[in-house]
Design an enzyme around this catalytic site. Structure first.
Site, PDB file in Angstrom:
ATOM      1  N   THR A  90     -17.017   1.064   2.141  1.00  0.00           N
ATOM      2  CA  THR A  90     -15.584   1.318   2.282  1.00  0.00           C
ATOM      3  C   THR A  90     -15.344   2.820   2.366  1.00  0.00           C
ATOM      4  O   THR A  90     -16.180   3.617   1.927  1.00  0.00           O
ATOM      5  CB  THR A  90     -14.800   0.778   1.075  1.00  0.00           C
ATOM      6  OG1 THR A  90     -15.190   1.509  -0.111  1.00  0.00           O
ATOM      7  CG2 THR A  90     -15.069  -0.714   0.860  1.00  0.00           C
ATOM      8  N   LYS A 149     -12.174   0.055 -15.078  1.00  0.00           N
ATOM      9  CA  LYS A 149     -12.544  -1.232 -14.506  1.00  0.00           C
ATOM     10  C   LYS A 149     -12.999  -2.224 -15.586  1.00  0.00           C
ATOM     11  O   LYS A 149     -12.820  -3.445 -15.431  1.00  0.00           O
ATOM     12  CB  LYS A 149     -13.632  -1.046 -13.458  1.00  0.00           C
ATOM     13  CG  LYS A 149     -13.145  -0.333 -12.198  1.00  0.00           C
ATOM     14  CD  LYS A 149     -12.045  -1.123 -11.507  1.00  0.00           C
ATOM     15  CE  LYS A 149     -11.698  -0.571 -10.134  1.00  0.00           C
ATOM     16  NZ  LYS A 149     -10.705  -1.398  -9.412  1.00  0.00           N
ATOM     17  N   VAL A 191       1.388   1.202  -7.193  1.00  0.00           N
ATOM     18  CA  VAL A 191       1.137   0.292  -8.310  1.00  0.00           C
ATOM     19  C   VAL A 191       1.280   0.968  -9.662  1.00  0.00           C
ATOM     20  O   VAL A 191       1.498   0.300 -10.679  1.00  0.00           O
ATOM     21  CB  VAL A 191      -0.257  -0.362  -8.203  1.00  0.00           C
ATOM     22  CG1 VAL A 191      -0.354  -1.251  -6.975  1.00  0.00           C
ATOM     23  CG2 VAL A 191      -1.373   0.690  -8.218  1.00  0.00           C
ATOM     24  N   TYR A 206     -14.048   5.836 -14.577  1.00  0.00           N
ATOM     25  CA  TYR A 206     -13.965   4.693 -13.670  1.00  0.00           C
ATOM     26  C   TYR A 206     -14.431   3.413 -14.357  1.00  0.00           C
ATOM     27  O   TYR A 206     -13.781   2.370 -14.270  1.00  0.00           O
ATOM     28  CB  TYR A 206     -14.805   4.967 -12.420  1.00  0.00           C
ATOM     29  CG  TYR A 206     -14.663   3.923 -11.342  1.00  0.00           C
ATOM     30  CD1 TYR A 206     -13.468   3.790 -10.641  1.00  0.00           C
ATOM     31  CD2 TYR A 206     -15.717   3.066 -11.026  1.00  0.00           C
ATOM     32  CE1 TYR A 206     -13.325   2.840  -9.648  1.00  0.00           C
ATOM     33  CE2 TYR A 206     -15.589   2.117 -10.032  1.00  0.00           C
ATOM     34  CZ  TYR A 206     -14.393   1.995  -9.352  1.00  0.00           C
ATOM     35  OH  TYR A 206     -14.249   1.043  -8.366  1.00  0.00           O
ATOM     36  N   ASP A 253       0.831  -1.193   0.000  1.00  0.00           N
ATOM     37  CA  ASP A 253       0.000   0.000   0.000  1.00  0.00           C
ATOM     38  C   ASP A 253       0.871   1.249   0.000  1.00  0.00           C
ATOM     39  O   ASP A 253       2.004   1.223   0.516  1.00  0.00           O
ATOM     40  CB  ASP A 253      -0.909   0.005   1.237  1.00  0.00           C
ATOM     41  CG  ASP A 253      -2.167   0.832   1.027  1.00  0.00           C
ATOM     42  OD1 ASP A 253      -3.231   0.245   0.772  1.00  0.00           O
ATOM     43  OD2 ASP A 253      -2.082   2.072   1.110  1.00  0.00           O
TER      44      ASP A 253
END
Length: 252
Positions: free
Chosen positions: A191, A161, A65, A157, A41
């Site tokens: 989340t 995805k 990443v 987005y 992370d």
């Protein structure tokens, strides 16, 4: 999958974006199932706080990443620390809901860089370690219900995805039979990232709950349970799939 069944005993799992949300649920549950877990992370402090609670079965590694050198170094560190890698979960991601007509290109580029390119780079960095396992290695990539049924404002987005889904299928073909590759498409999950989409003090969900057959937010652990199934040998004949864990949104 029942908790503490030991179905991941002896496995060595890397989780990107593992310090919060779905990634953190995967880290905790995989450790309870007997796996060693490397939590990768950007927020090393949160990752260390999480892995400190895993009774020695997990450790944290700082990683970005979207940066090839960073994720490659982090993956090599994880492999050295665990004695190899059997599974990879790509949970690192960012979200933005912005109308396409006025969207700044920087927003588009960030979502593509982190969600799609970041997933590719993590897979690329893990493959040399995963192939050493022989058959039984597994990659699980996080796509989204937005890739299946986008809402207005989700162009960037959904594109990022949707790319993850196509990437997963392509890698499943390329890496078989040694490495299985599948995608999970979460719906509205409770989340910090999703909660952060609320604007102007509105605490409501970014997608109305009446679009979900189950009529509620999902829990990170409900998505993690599906991910753990795909990592385990129970899913040994599954590759190239995309599983919607979305409370019935994409059919309702």
């Amino acid at each position: 999958m029942s908790s503490d069944s030991g179905k991941l005993a002896g496995r060595r799992i890397v989780v990107t974006g593992g310090a919060s949300g779905i990634g953190a649920a995967v880290v905790r549950m995989a450790a309870r199932e007997g796996a060693k877990v490397a939590c990768l992370d950007l927020n090393l402090k949160e990752a260390e706080a999480l892995t400190a609670s895993l009774s020695g079965q997990g450790f944290a590694v700082a990683s970005n990443v979207a940066d090839p050198a960073s994720i490659r170094a982090a993956m090599d560190t994880a492999a050295t620390g665990m004695g190899g890698i059997d599974g990879l979960v790509n949970s690192a991601g960012v979200v933005a809901i912005e109308p396409a007509a006025g969207m700044e290109i920087a927003i588009w580029q960030r979502l593509i860089d982190v969600n799609l390119t970041g997933t590719f780079l993590a897979c690329q960095a893990a493959i040399p370690h995963l192939v050493q396992v022989g058959q039984g290695a597994s990659i699980v990539n996080l796509s989204s219900a937005q890739a299946l049924a986008p809402v207005a404002g989700a162009a960037a987005y959904a594109a990022s995805k949707g790319g993850v889904q196509s990437l997963s299928k392509a890698l499943a073909v390329e890496l078989a039979p040694a490495i299985r590759v599948n995608a999970v498409c979460p719906g509205l999950i409770d989340t910090p990232m999703n909660k952060g989409l609320a604007k102007d003090g509105d605490s409501g969900p970014p997608v109305p709950l009446d679009r979900y057959a189950l009529g509620r937010w999902g829990k990170p652990e409900e998505v993690a349970a599906c991910i753990l199934f795909l990592l385990a040998n129970d899913a040994s004949y599954l590759t190239g799939t995309s599983i919607a864990v979305d409370g019935g949104r994409t059919f309702h």
